[in-house]
Enzyme design. Structure first.
Site, PDB file in Angstrom:
ATOM      1  N   CYS A 166       0.798  -1.188   0.070  1.00 57.51           N
ATOM      2  CA  CYS A 166      -0.162   0.359  -0.314  1.00 57.51           C
ATOM      3  C   CYS A 166       0.651   1.263   0.335  1.00 57.51           C
ATOM      4  O   CYS A 166      -0.118   2.582   0.025  1.00 57.51           O
ATOM      5  CB  CYS A 166      -0.795   0.017   0.913  1.00 57.51           C
ATOM      6  SG  CYS A 166      -2.110  -1.143   1.065  1.00 57.51           S
ATOM      7  N   HIS A 306      -1.449   7.854   5.823  1.00 58.60           N
ATOM      8  CA  HIS A 306      -2.092   6.916   5.878  1.00 58.60           C
ATOM      9  C   HIS A 306      -3.996   6.695   5.808  1.00 58.60           C
ATOM     10  O   HIS A 306      -4.515   6.561   4.775  1.00 58.60           O
ATOM     11  CB  HIS A 306      -0.977   5.534   5.638  1.00 58.60           C
ATOM     12  CG  HIS A 306      -1.373   4.502   5.484  1.00 58.60           C
ATOM     13  ND1 HIS A 306      -1.504   4.398   3.799  1.00 58.60           N
ATOM     14  CD2 HIS A 306      -1.282   3.144   5.789  1.00 58.60           C
ATOM     15  CE1 HIS A 306      -1.288   2.891   3.684  1.00 58.60           C
ATOM     16  NE2 HIS A 306      -1.735   2.185   4.171  1.00 58.60           N
ATOM     17  N   GLU A 317      -0.318   5.516  13.527  1.00 60.49           N
ATOM     18  CA  GLU A 317       0.575   6.320  12.925  1.00 60.49           C
ATOM     19  C   GLU A 317       0.746   7.965  13.409  1.00 60.49           C
ATOM     20  O   GLU A 317       1.119   8.321  13.286  1.00 60.49           O
ATOM     21  CB  GLU A 317      -0.479   5.788  11.618  1.00 60.49           C
ATOM     22  CG  GLU A 317       0.128   7.074  10.335  1.00 60.49           C
ATOM     23  CD  GLU A 317      -0.690   6.938   9.125  1.00 60.49           C
ATOM     24  OE1 GLU A 317      -0.434   8.075   7.930  1.00 60.49           O
ATOM     25  OE2 GLU A 317      -1.645   6.645   8.601  1.00 60.49           O
ATOM     26  N   LYS A 335      -9.179   8.504   2.359  1.00 60.97           N
ATOM     27  CA  LYS A 335      -9.577   7.194   2.026  1.00 60.97           C
ATOM     28  C   LYS A 335     -11.428   7.213   2.234  1.00 60.97           C
ATOM     29  O   LYS A 335     -11.740   6.482   2.001  1.00 60.97           O
ATOM     30  CB  LYS A 335      -9.052   6.696   2.564  1.00 60.97           C
ATOM     31  CG  LYS A 335      -7.325   5.905   1.759  1.00 60.97           C
ATOM     32  CD  LYS A 335      -6.490   5.070   3.148  1.00 60.97           C
ATOM     33  CE  LYS A 335      -5.508   5.111   2.266  1.00 60.97           C
ATOM     34  NZ  LYS A 335      -4.216   5.931   2.513  1.00 60.97           N
ATOM     35  N   HIS A 340      -9.667   2.902  -0.010  1.00 63.26           N
ATOM     36  CA  HIS A 340      -8.148   2.565   0.169  1.00 63.26           C
ATOM     37  C   HIS A 340      -7.827   1.654  -1.312  1.00 63.26           C
ATOM     38  O   HIS A 340      -7.715   0.542  -1.437  1.00 63.26           O
ATOM     39  CB  HIS A 340      -7.800   1.607   1.258  1.00 63.26           C
ATOM     40  CG  HIS A 340      -6.489   1.587   1.471  1.00 63.26           C
ATOM     41  ND1 HIS A 340      -5.314   2.100   1.005  1.00 63.26           N
ATOM     42  CD2 HIS A 340      -5.818   0.919   1.933  1.00 63.26           C
ATOM     43  CE1 HIS A 340      -4.545   1.377   1.159  1.00 63.26           C
ATOM     44  NE2 HIS A 340      -4.522   0.657   2.369  1.00 63.26           N
ATOM     45  N   PHE A 399       1.540  -3.567   3.591  1.00 57.73           N
ATOM     46  CA  PHE A 399       1.641  -4.829   4.422  1.00 57.73           C
ATOM     47  C   PHE A 399       2.799  -5.102   4.289  1.00 57.73           C
ATOM     48  O   PHE A 399       3.710  -4.630   2.726  1.00 57.73           O
ATOM     49  CB  PHE A 399       0.953  -6.308   3.895  1.00 57.73           C
ATOM     50  CG  PHE A 399      -0.581  -6.041   4.307  1.00 57.73           C
ATOM     51  CD1 PHE A 399      -0.766  -5.440   5.153  1.00 57.73           C
ATOM     52  CD2 PHE A 399      -1.094  -7.196   3.422  1.00 57.73           C
ATOM     53  CE1 PHE A 399      -2.308  -5.208   5.810  1.00 57.73           C
ATOM     54  CE2 PHE A 399      -2.585  -7.205   4.130  1.00 57.73           C
ATOM     55  CZ  PHE A 399      -2.898  -6.235   5.587  1.00 57.73           C
TER      56      PHE A 399
END
Length: 412
Positions: A166, A306, A317, A335, A340, A399
């Site tokens: 991502c 993110h 985060e 998002k 996403h 990931f």
């Protein structure tokens, strides 16, 4: 890297998103008030805990690209080509630039042509090997977006794909910045593309408990930093920027929309699907980007986070952002309006950050109703907030522990 290196000029934007098709429409989509409108239940997902995703409506790719070209492109590639066309037109690049090898194309994707791979897997199982399409490789490989953009534009310079889950789109832009700095090119088209309406992938995401299962209210399911968040909602799209060496942009009289001043990347070296609990990896990426740009944490006025709407990601985060930047920057996750878009997310969100700098407006985090009390940052909610800032940050996490951050500036 050392401080004070070249800041790349952003001269063009291309955005194909569920919030809007085209940069202006996408910006209007992420800055309007209310819940997103592009979340749809999907018939092919009806038996899964998550049967919805953000989709791009009213996009006639056959008319825009032509049927022959379409037959060689999975949807993520189609979106990349359309975003590249917009970005190049926005940058005002003429055909003469393609005659050299000084234009690079760097496009990230996490999964490539997964829907066509799913389709052909079913063909193999049901009809046998002789019925499998010979186009499987060129349509599904992650590099097909970059190669197709080169073929569509006639770009003959360096071309590569980036696949860091991502964070792919953000890493692609950072890689393009490094290529410009090294002298490998004068212009780079960079960002990400993704479209993964795939039963296989979404089934796995459900098993991981990574996606929201709010089937009764999908339009409010993605709620970054909210106390009641329960996972992300997959989206599709492409976000690309045209970057140039500043002297090249000035020499041709280009409009410079913003600058990419710094880039940092790191690995958690921790787990395949979980972020490092203390956020040390994303902190290293962020501090590296700030140092690379030669700016201090106090200079940062806005962060496009993110912000996936997963429980641990948002908390980790946010904690890192407060630890590095304090509670002053205005933070948002777009998002909730775009979904996403996985490997495309960083490209889309970097382009939206350029627009935030231009408009001096920070998008709201849609669907944020009650901020998690553990979140220590100023998350913009309900309505977009006017602000005065010359420096912004884009963060990404993927990931496998792939972290990346960009520092963007209002001028080059």
């Amino acid at each position: 890297m050392t401080r004070g290196q070249l800041t790349a000029a952003v001269t063009g934007l291309g955005l194909i998103t569920a919030a809007g098709v085209g940069a202006e429409a996408a910006w209007q989509g992420v800055t309007r008030s209310g819940a997103p409108t592009a979340v749809r239940h999907r018939e092919e997902l009806r038996d899964l805990p998550c049967d919805f995703m953000y989709t791009i409506e009213d996009l006639d790719t056959a008319a825009l690209l032509g049927v022959p070209a379409l037959r060689m492109m999975d949807r993520f590639t189609q979106l990349a080509v359309l975003a590249a066309r917009e970005a190049v037109a926005d940058a005002g690049l003429d055909t003469s630039v393609w005659e050299s090898n000084r234009v690079a194309v760097v496009i990230g994707s996490a999964h490539g042509g997964l829907p066509f791979y799913d389709e052909q897997s079913a063909v193999l199982a049901e009809k046998g090997a002789r019925r499998v399409s010979p186009k499987l490789a060129p349509m599904t490989t992650v590099n097909s977006a970059a190669s197709s953009v080169c073929m569509d534009l006639g770009a003959r310079g360096p071309s590569l794909c980036v696949s860091t889950a991502c964070s792919s789109g953000t890493v692609a832009i950072g890689t393009a910045l490094q290529m410009l700095r090294s002298g490998a090119c004068d212009i780079a088209i960079a960002g990400g593309a993704e479209s993964v309406c795939s039963r296989l992938l979404i089934s796995s995401a459900c098993q991981l408990r990574a996606v929201s299962t709010r089937r009764d209210s999908p339009e409010t399911a993605c709620r970054p930093f909210d106390a009641d968040r329960d996972g992300f909602v997959i989206g599709e799209g492409s976000g690309l920027v045209v970057l140039e060496r500043p002297e090249h942009a000035i020499a041709r009289g280009a409009r410079i929309r913003a600058g990419i001043a710094g880039y940092g990347a790191s690995s958690d070296a921790y787990a395949a699907v979980a972020p490092e609990p203390e956020g040390e990896g994303i902190e290293r990426a962020l501090r590296t980007a700030l140092d690379d740009a030669g700016v201090s944490p106090a200079d940062v006025g806005h962060v496009n986070a993110h912000g996936t709407s997963t429980v641990m990601n948002d908390l980790i985060e946010a904690t890192v952002l407060e630890r590095v930047l304090g509670d002053r920057p205005l933070v948002s996750s777009t998002k909730a309006m775009t979904g996403h878009a996985l490997g495309a997310a960083g490209g889309i969100e970097a382009a939206l950050t350029v627009l935030a700098l231009e408009h001096q407006l920070v998008p709201a985090t849609a669907n944020l109703r009650t901020r998690d009390v553990r979140i220590p940052i100023d998350v913009v909610a309900k309505e977009a907030r006017p602000a005065t800032f010359d420096c912004a940050v884009k963060t990404s996490m993927g990931f496998g522990g792939h972290n990346a951050a960009l520092v963007l500036t209002r001028s080059c």
